[in-house]
Design a protein around this motif. Structure first.
Motif, PDB file in Angstrom:
ATOM      1  N   ALA A  76     -10.313  -3.862  -2.029  1.00 45.77           N
ATOM      2  CA  ALA A  76      -9.791  -3.626  -0.685  1.00 45.77           C
ATOM      3  C   ALA A  76     -10.616  -4.296   0.384  1.00 45.77           C
ATOM      4  O   ALA A  76     -11.766  -4.635   0.199  1.00 45.77           O
ATOM      5  N   ALA A 136      -6.362  -0.760  -4.385  1.00 48.26           N
ATOM      6  CA  ALA A 136      -7.379  -0.949  -3.357  1.00 48.26           C
ATOM      7  C   ALA A 136      -8.554  -0.024  -3.603  1.00 48.26           C
ATOM      8  O   ALA A 136      -9.715  -0.407  -3.443  1.00 48.26           O
ATOM      9  N   THR A 163      -4.414   3.167   1.466  1.00 42.30           N
ATOM     10  CA  THR A 163      -4.972   2.402   0.356  1.00 42.30           C
ATOM     11  C   THR A 163      -4.317   2.883  -0.927  1.00 42.30           C
ATOM     12  O   THR A 163      -4.248   4.095  -1.173  1.00 42.30           O
ATOM     13  N   GLU A 211     -13.254   1.431  -0.734  1.00 46.68           N
ATOM     14  CA  GLU A 211     -13.055   1.484   0.708  1.00 46.68           C
ATOM     15  C   GLU A 211     -14.309   1.907   1.444  1.00 46.68           C
ATOM     16  O   GLU A 211     -14.303   1.987   2.655  1.00 46.68           O
ATOM     17  N   ALA A 233       0.828  -1.211   0.000  1.00 51.78           N
ATOM     18  CA  ALA A 233       0.000   0.000   0.000  1.00 51.78           C
ATOM     19  C   ALA A 233       0.862   1.260   0.000  1.00 51.78           C
ATOM     20  O   ALA A 233       0.381   2.340  -0.316  1.00 51.78           O
TER      21      ALA A 233
END
Ligand SMILES: Nc1nc2c(ncn2[C@@H]2O[C@H](COP(=O)(O)OP(=O)(O)OP(=O)(O)O)[C@@H](O)[C@H]2O)c(=O)[nH]1
Ligand SMILES: [Mg+2]
Length: 446
Positions: free
Chosen positions: A313, A308, A304, A343, A228
């Motif tokens: 994610a 992601a 992230t 996310e 990440a």
């Protein structure tokens, strides 16, 4: 009781321009008498040639100070030798000192321990001194120097004398009560005062978390999936190559810490292993440690990368600390201008460790967070768990005293227990068992 005379190098790493050797104990003066042939005026620096007492060889020319007890740091006779800070110079002087009968090397914190034993400082002042020596930032220094100067001890002494006064008045009150019907007005005033004190204690306890954070640094954990960009962000903020960065997922396994000074406030940034279902034992252990540090952190940054953000994610782990979502690698073409829902949350920060874009915003937000987490540093506040535990004991006894429904004698006794608990914080009441732990925090020579 005959005490050993202790000696140590009290200044830091060698070589250095000037090194300071400190000697304390009943035979302290012997060092100067045998090596320089004379004892200088008390507290006056004097340049002397120091010779090996056995061979007569010249060891160094040094500035010597003689502090006869009890007006010295330890309360004992003390000698300080400011010599040239070469390794061989210091080694030769230490060897010569070691040969003087009754002399032995000091243990860590032993000078300060003797100062405490001789009532030159109390425990709070000794802890303040330890904190001052370890202080890395301006706010830490201010807090430590205030505690060392007795500001915190004065707060607890003040509380303690109020408790003792309340108890004395109650005892006077119940002596009266036997004779005739003295109205309870005196007692009423006392219980009102007891409640005021309890409110002050509560306010003090509420601020003490911040003071402890100031001592130990505000803990910020970097968390995210492998790759990440956690280690890259750590390096970018620290402005040095602290953690290894590779394109391999699962590079970081150990927990890596960097201490930052953000406008005087200390912040510890913690890089951790990327979180995933790991195969290997080492990586699994790294992930376990990452989650453990996140659980203790004051703030979690959930990183992230564009991958992601595109939707593969998993969400940030559940922690009690606040979580800031940080979108990394914003220089990459795939970086979304806004969150695409992978996310759930719109990221709070967008940055690139590679180009430095967005970094300043995050750093200034971290600085503001650290300032808030520490809170006001102007009033003296409990800086350690040890203080808080005794304050809590005092508060409990005070509450028992206030709540009534019991004979006055017993309530007066509660006030005594509360005052004793406060006395333990500064070491005025039985703390023998604690001393080894407290003084072991010091380095040798202090
Ligand atoms: N383009 C670009 N690449 C980045 C950036 N930050 C990190 N990378 C790259 O992403 C890869 C992973 O970076 P790391 O910093 O090692 O990621 P990590 O989160 O620490 O990874 P683990 O330790 O494996 O969990 C490396 O190849 C980095 O060069 C960025 O801001 N921009
Ligand atoms: Mg890493």
């Amino acid at each position: 009781m005959t005490q050993d005379t202790i000696y140590a190098l009290s200044s830091g790493g060698l070589p250095t321009g000037v090194a300071i050797l400190r000697i304390s104990g009943p035979a302290a003066r012997v060092a100067l008498e045998t090596m320089s042939g004379r004892l200088p005026e008390p507290r006056m620096a004097s340049l002397s040639r120091l010779r090996d007492p056995q061979t007569g060889d010249l060891l160094d020319a040094a500035l010597c100070l003689w502090f006869p007890g009890p007006a010295s740091f330890t309360g004992e006779d003390v000698v300080e030798i400011q010599c040239h800070g070469g390794r061989a110079v210091v080694a030769a002087l230490l060897t010569a000192l070691g040969r003087i009968p009754g002399y032995r090397p000091a243990e860590a914190g032993e000078f300060t321990r003797r100062a405490f034993d001789n009532d030159r400082l109390d425990l709070l002042e000794a802890e303040g001194l330890a904190d001052l020596i370890h202080a890395e930032t301006e706010a830490q220094r201010r807090q430590a120097v205030s505690q060392m100067g007795g500001a915190l001890g004065a707060v607890y002494d003040g509380w303690r004398s109020r408790l003792i006064r309340m108890r004395a008045m109650i005892e006077a009150d119940f002596d009266f009560a036997d004779e005739d019907d003295v109205p309870g007005s005196v007692a009423d005033g006392i219980w009102a005062e007891a409640e005021r004190l309890r409110d002050e204690i509560d306010a003090h306890l509420a601020r003490s978390r911040g003071a402890e954070r100031l001592r130990s640094g505000v803990q910020v954990a970097l968390l995210g999936r492998p790759n990440a960009g956690k280690s890259s962000l750590l390096n970018a903020i620290a402005q040095r190559d602290v953690a290894i960065v590779t394109e391999e997922a699962g590079t970081t396994r150990d927990v890596i810490e960097v201490h930052l000074d953000l406008d005087g406030y200390p912040l510890t940034l913690i890089d951790t292993a990327g979180i995933r279902e790991a195969e290997g034992q080492v990586e699994r252990e790294g992930i376990r440690r990452a989650l453990a540090r996140a659980a203790d952190a004051d703030l979690v940054l959930w990183l992230t990368d564009p991958d992601a953000q595109a939707g593969h994610a998993r969400a940030a782990p559940e922690v009690s600390a606040p979580v800031w979502t940080v979108a990394t690698k914003q220089d990459l073409p795939g970086a979304a201008p806004s969150g695409r829902g992978g996310e759930g949350d719109e990221p709070r920060f967008r940055l690139s460790a590679l180009t430095g874009e967005g970094l300043a915003d995050l750093i200034s937000a971290l600085g503001a967070f650290a300032r808030d987490a520490v809170g006001s540093t102007s009033d003296p506040v409990a800086t350690r768990d040890r203080h808080r535990r005794w304050i809590a004991v005092a508060r409990e006894s005070l509450t028992a005293a206030i709540s009534g429904g019991r004979p006055l004698e017993l309530r007066a006794e509660d006030l005594r227990t509360a005052a004793d608990a406060l006395g333990r914080i500064a070491g005025r009441v039985g703390v023998e068992d604690l001393l080894d732990v407290i003084f072991s925090e010091f380095c040798i020579g202090k």
